[in-house]
Every structure is written in C-alpha cells, then in structure tokens.
Design a protein around this motif. Structure first.
Motif, short mmCIF file in Angstrom:
data_model
loop_
_atom_site.label_atom_id
_atom_site.label_comp_id
_atom_site.label_asym_id
_atom_site.label_seq_id
_atom_site.Cartn_x
_atom_site.Cartn_y
_atom_site.Cartn_z
N THR A 304 0.84 -1.19 0.00
CA THR A 304 0.00 0.00 0.00
C THR A 304 0.87 1.24 0.00
O THR A 304 1.73 1.40 0.87
CB THR A 304 -0.91 0.02 1.23
N THR A 305 0.67 2.11 -0.99
CA THR A 305 1.42 3.37 -1.06
C THR A 305 0.58 4.50 -0.50
O THR A 305 -0.66 4.49 -0.57
CB THR A 305 1.83 3.69 -2.49
N PHE A 306 1.27 5.48 0.07
CA PHE A 306 0.61 6.65 0.63
C PHE A 306 1.24 7.89 0.00
O PHE A 306 2.46 8.07 0.04
CB PHE A 306 0.78 6.69 2.15
N THR A 307 0.41 8.73 -0.59
CA THR A 307 0.89 9.94 -1.23
C THR A 307 0.29 11.16 -0.55
O THR A 307 -0.85 11.13 -0.05
CB THR A 307 0.54 9.96 -2.72
N GLY A 308 1.08 12.23 -0.54
CA GLY A 308 0.63 13.48 0.06
C GLY A 308 -0.08 14.36 -0.94
O GLY A 308 -0.37 13.95 -2.08
N ALA A 309 -0.35 15.59 -0.54
CA ALA A 309 -1.09 16.52 -1.38
C ALA A 309 -0.34 16.84 -2.67
O ALA A 309 -0.96 17.16 -3.70
CB ALA A 309 -1.38 17.81 -0.61
N ASP A 310 0.99 16.74 -2.64
CA ASP A 310 1.79 17.03 -3.83
C ASP A 310 1.91 15.85 -4.77
O ASP A 310 2.58 15.94 -5.81
CB ASP A 310 3.18 17.52 -3.42
N GLY A 311 1.30 14.73 -4.42
CA GLY A 311 1.36 13.55 -5.26
C GLY A 311 2.58 12.69 -5.04
O GLY A 311 2.71 11.62 -5.65
N GLY A 312 3.49 13.13 -4.18
CA GLY A 312 4.68 12.36 -3.89
C GLY A 312 4.47 11.42 -2.72
O GLY A 312 3.51 11.55 -1.95
N ALA A 313 5.38 10.45 -2.57
CA ALA A 313 5.29 9.50 -1.47
C ALA A 313 5.37 10.22 -0.14
O ALA A 313 6.20 11.13 0.05
CB ALA A 313 6.41 8.47 -1.57
N LEU A 314 4.51 9.83 0.78
CA LEU A 314 4.49 10.43 2.11
C LEU A 314 5.29 9.51 3.03
O LEU A 314 4.84 8.42 3.36
CB LEU A 314 3.05 10.61 2.59
N ASP A 315 6.48 9.96 3.41
CA ASP A 315 7.37 9.11 4.21
C ASP A 315 6.89 9.00 5.64
O ASP A 315 6.39 9.95 6.23
CB ASP A 315 8.79 9.69 4.21
N PHE A 316 7.11 7.81 6.22
CA PHE A 316 6.83 7.54 7.61
C PHE A 316 8.09 7.80 8.43
O PHE A 316 9.21 7.80 7.91
CB PHE A 316 6.41 6.09 7.82
N ALA A 317 7.92 7.99 9.74
CA ALA A 317 9.05 8.09 10.66
C ALA A 317 9.62 6.69 10.88
O ALA A 317 8.89 5.70 10.91
CB ALA A 317 8.62 8.70 11.98
N GLU A 318 10.93 6.61 11.04
CA GLU A 318 11.57 5.31 11.29
C GLU A 318 11.07 4.73 12.62
O GLU A 318 11.02 5.42 13.63
CB GLU A 318 13.08 5.47 11.35
N GLY A 319 10.71 3.46 12.59
CA GLY A 319 10.23 2.80 13.80
C GLY A 319 8.94 2.06 13.52
O GLY A 319 8.52 1.88 12.38
N GLN A 320 8.31 1.62 14.59
CA GLN A 320 7.08 0.83 14.47
C GLN A 320 5.95 1.64 13.85
O GLN A 320 5.80 2.84 14.10
CB GLN A 320 6.64 0.33 15.85
N VAL A 321 5.13 0.97 13.04
CA VAL A 321 3.96 1.57 12.39
C VAL A 321 2.70 0.85 12.85
O VAL A 321 2.66 -0.39 12.86
CB VAL A 321 4.06 1.47 10.85
N TRP A 322 1.71 1.63 13.24
CA TRP A 322 0.36 1.09 13.48
C TRP A 322 -0.54 1.56 12.35
O TRP A 322 -0.54 2.75 12.01
CB TRP A 322 -0.20 1.57 14.82
N VAL A 323 -1.31 0.63 11.78
CA VAL A 323 -2.32 0.96 10.78
C VAL A 323 -3.66 0.59 11.34
O VAL A 323 -3.93 -0.59 11.63
CB VAL A 323 -2.06 0.21 9.45
N VAL A 324 -4.54 1.57 11.50
CA VAL A 324 -5.88 1.33 12.03
C VAL A 324 -6.86 1.46 10.87
O VAL A 324 -6.98 2.53 10.26
CB VAL A 324 -6.23 2.33 13.15
N PHE A 325 -7.54 0.37 10.55
CA PHE A 325 -8.53 0.39 9.49
C PHE A 325 -9.83 1.02 10.02
O PHE A 325 -10.41 0.53 11.00
CB PHE A 325 -8.81 -1.01 8.97
N ALA A 326 -10.27 2.09 9.37
CA ALA A 326 -11.50 2.78 9.77
C ALA A 326 -12.49 2.67 8.63
O ALA A 326 -12.13 2.82 7.45
CB ALA A 326 -11.20 4.25 10.08
N ASP A 327 -13.74 2.43 8.98
CA ASP A 327 -14.79 2.26 7.96
C ASP A 327 -15.04 3.59 7.26
O ASP A 327 -15.49 4.55 7.89
CB ASP A 327 -16.06 1.75 8.62
N GLY A 328 -14.71 3.63 5.98
CA GLY A 328 -14.91 4.85 5.22
C GLY A 328 -15.98 4.73 4.17
O GLY A 328 -16.10 5.59 3.28
N SER A 329 -16.76 3.66 4.23
CA SER A 329 -17.80 3.43 3.22
C SER A 329 -19.00 4.34 3.43
O SER A 329 -19.19 4.90 4.50
CB SER A 329 -18.24 1.97 3.25
#
Length: 329
Positions: A304-329
């Motif tokens: 899964t890629t994440f892009t910012g408002a400029d269309g470029g890749a949005l980098d994460f901070a080094e370290g653990q990542v939490w991804v919380v799935f939220a219902d957007g339907s």
C-alpha cells in the motif's frame, strides 16, 4: 513472572537499536495444515463447524500473528517488538490486531486468536508469510489452505504454543516463535509499500487522535519527550507485558470499505471484511503532526502506497507503524 525478565531484556534491546529498525532476526518457515486442534477456537474449544524503500536482503518469510484485543487480553505480550501492527474490526464492534515481525522476534506473542477472511488478502503482499492463529471458522479453513501462506496453529505446532495459568481461555494462548523452524527475515521482507524518511512539509499539529469502533476505541497521544505516539485502548494506557507503554513512531488511519463477509462466528454474528485493495483517504500521524494522504493498493500482491497533497510518497518516521482500518464506506 516470566514476562518481567523478558521485559528488561526487551528494553535493553530497543535502547540499543534506537529508532531505526535495522536488526536482522528470524521469522518462521513452517509449511503446515490449517485445521486447529482441540482448545484452539475463539471460545477456547475446538471451532464449531462452521513496500518499503529498504535494500535489506530478504532471506525468510514475515511472521504474522493474530493477537487478541479484548479487554481480558490486555496487556498483550510482544506487540512492542512488531514492525507493523494492523488494527481491524471484528464481530460485535470489537477489534483484533495482526502483528508483523521481520526484524526482531519476541520470546512470546499473544494472546493468539483466530483468523478472518480479509487477513488472507492483507497478507498476499508478502512472499509466503507465516500466519500464526488459533483456529478459524470451519468454512474458512479451505481458503486458508489455498492461500499463499504457511499456517501455524496449535494443532500444527503444539510445542510452539503455551497457555498462561493466570488468564481464562480463550485469552491465554501464547506463541513462542523460537519453537518454530526459523530463518532470518530482515526488513526487506516487509513489502508493505511504506517508505521512510524525513518529515514532509505541511501537515497540522496534532496532540491526540482517536479512532472509534462500535465497541473499541484507539487513541494515540503525541509524546514529544519520546518522539512517539502513546497508545490507549478504550481510554486506558496500552502497555506491554512488562508495563511499558506501546508507542509507535507512525500511526496511519486508513479509511477503507468494511462490508459483510460470507462467514459468521459461532454466535451467528457476521464477520466484517476489510477491503485492503483499492484506494481511499488516510491520515498519517508522525512527529506530532497529521498529514492528509491518499492510499492505493492496486492488487493483492502489491503493498500500500501513501501519497501526500503534492502527489509524492508520504514518508513515515523510522520505527514501528500502526495501521488502524477505519470504515470509510
């Protein structure tokens, strides 16, 4: 308690490695069947019928562990060592966690719980990952058999699981990764599509962010002294087994479609299906700021890629990542 000694060792390891996950460790490579043994279902009995930028070498599979997040399961063990933690909705408005390990393996992980249909799609982005879980709805097991992964249940590897005597089933089952045949995995096995780097410009200052499920809430509060987001579950601080706060460097709130699956639990409640392939909006929390983003995953084999408002890749901070799935339907 066995977890106190492990806790001191874990803190020492984490201080040594700092914020960057560069330690090479082991993940699991066990080809196994998927039918759980006695005492492995969600009710403590047998189930009812029913891409990162890193250049690190890939030498083994990612280990994914389904972890209980019911109040009776807290504090969990081993979450602090995960590279990525996914939070997903399950029956009754509750939540379940999936912890991914490639750069470090804890002595124990758990409590371990059952798999869901959407886990199989989420894990397709990895090369034959190992999935440790404690059973599944009977009609789901053939799909697990067909999925490109290695399933490890207590029935497959009884020596790798232990039940804690201080908790009630089903919230007391723990995985011991060292008891499984293992090879080094390395950060290169985490083909999530995530990129890491310096903080982008823009964003907005954010001291706290809460994601609510019908019967569970996740709150992430920025700690400037630790450069981390402190996790709270249902309003209470989320801690590791040794008492330390769970504190990822990056939190992603990923808005997805959550629909009904073809499966129900033993109570007859439908199991939600998280659609992790597609695109939508997201918020990326890092360095005390929130960045609006767009997520995209073209196929199940892609990260899964994440892009910012400029269309470029949005980098994460080094370290653990939490991804919380939220219902957007």
């Amino acid at each position: 308690m066995r977890r106190e000694t492990r806790g001191r060792d874990t803190r020492a390891r984490r201080r040594a490695r700092g914020a960057v996950l560069v330690t090479m460790a082991a993940a699991v490579a066990l080809a196994a069947g998927c039918t759980p043994g006695p005492g492995t279902g969600d009710n403590g009995r047998a189930p009812e019928p029913e891409r990162s930028h890193t250049t690190a070498p890939v030498t083994g599979p990612v280990l994914a562990v389904k972890v209980d997040n019911a109040p009776e399961a807290r504090p969990q063990t081993g979450l602090e060592d995960a590279d990525v933690v996914y939070a997903e909705p399950v029956e009754g408005g509750l939540s379940r966690l999936m912890a991914l390990y490639a750069t470090e393996l804890p002595e124990e992980v758990g409590p371990v719980r059952s798999a869901r249909e959407s886990d199989l799609e989420l894990l397709r982005q990895f090369d034959r990952p190992t999935l440790a879980f404690s059973g599944a709805q009977r009609k789901l097991l053939p799909l697990v058999d067909e999925a490109p992964l290695r399933a490890v249940t207590p029935g497959d590897a009884p020596d790798a699981y232990v039940r804690a005597g201080d908790r009630q089933a089903p919230h007391n089952l723990y995985l011991r990764p060292a008891e499984l045949p293992a090879e080094p995995a390395g950060a290169g096995a985490l083909t999530t599509g995530f990129t890491f780097g310096e903080a982008p410009g823009g964003g907005r200052a954010e001291s706290s962010r809460t994601v609510d499920y019908p019967a569970t809430s996740f709150t992430f509060t920025w700690s400037g002294s630790r450069d981390r987001w402190l996790v709270s579950l249902d309003g209470s601080p989320a801690r590791s087994a040794d008492g330390g706060r769970l504190a990822p460097a990056t939190v992603v709130v990923q808005h997805v479609t959550v629909r009904e699956s073809a499966f129900r639990d033993f109570r007859g409640s439908n199991s939600p299906y998280v659609e992790s392939v597609g695109s939508g909006r997201a918020e990326v929390l890092r360095d005390g700021r929130t960045y609006e983003a767009t997520w995209r995953r073209g196929t199940a084999e892609d990260g899964t890629t994440f892009t910012g408002a400029d269309g470029g890749a949005l980098d994460f901070a080094e370290g653990q990542v939490w991804v919380v799935f939220a219902d957007g339907s």
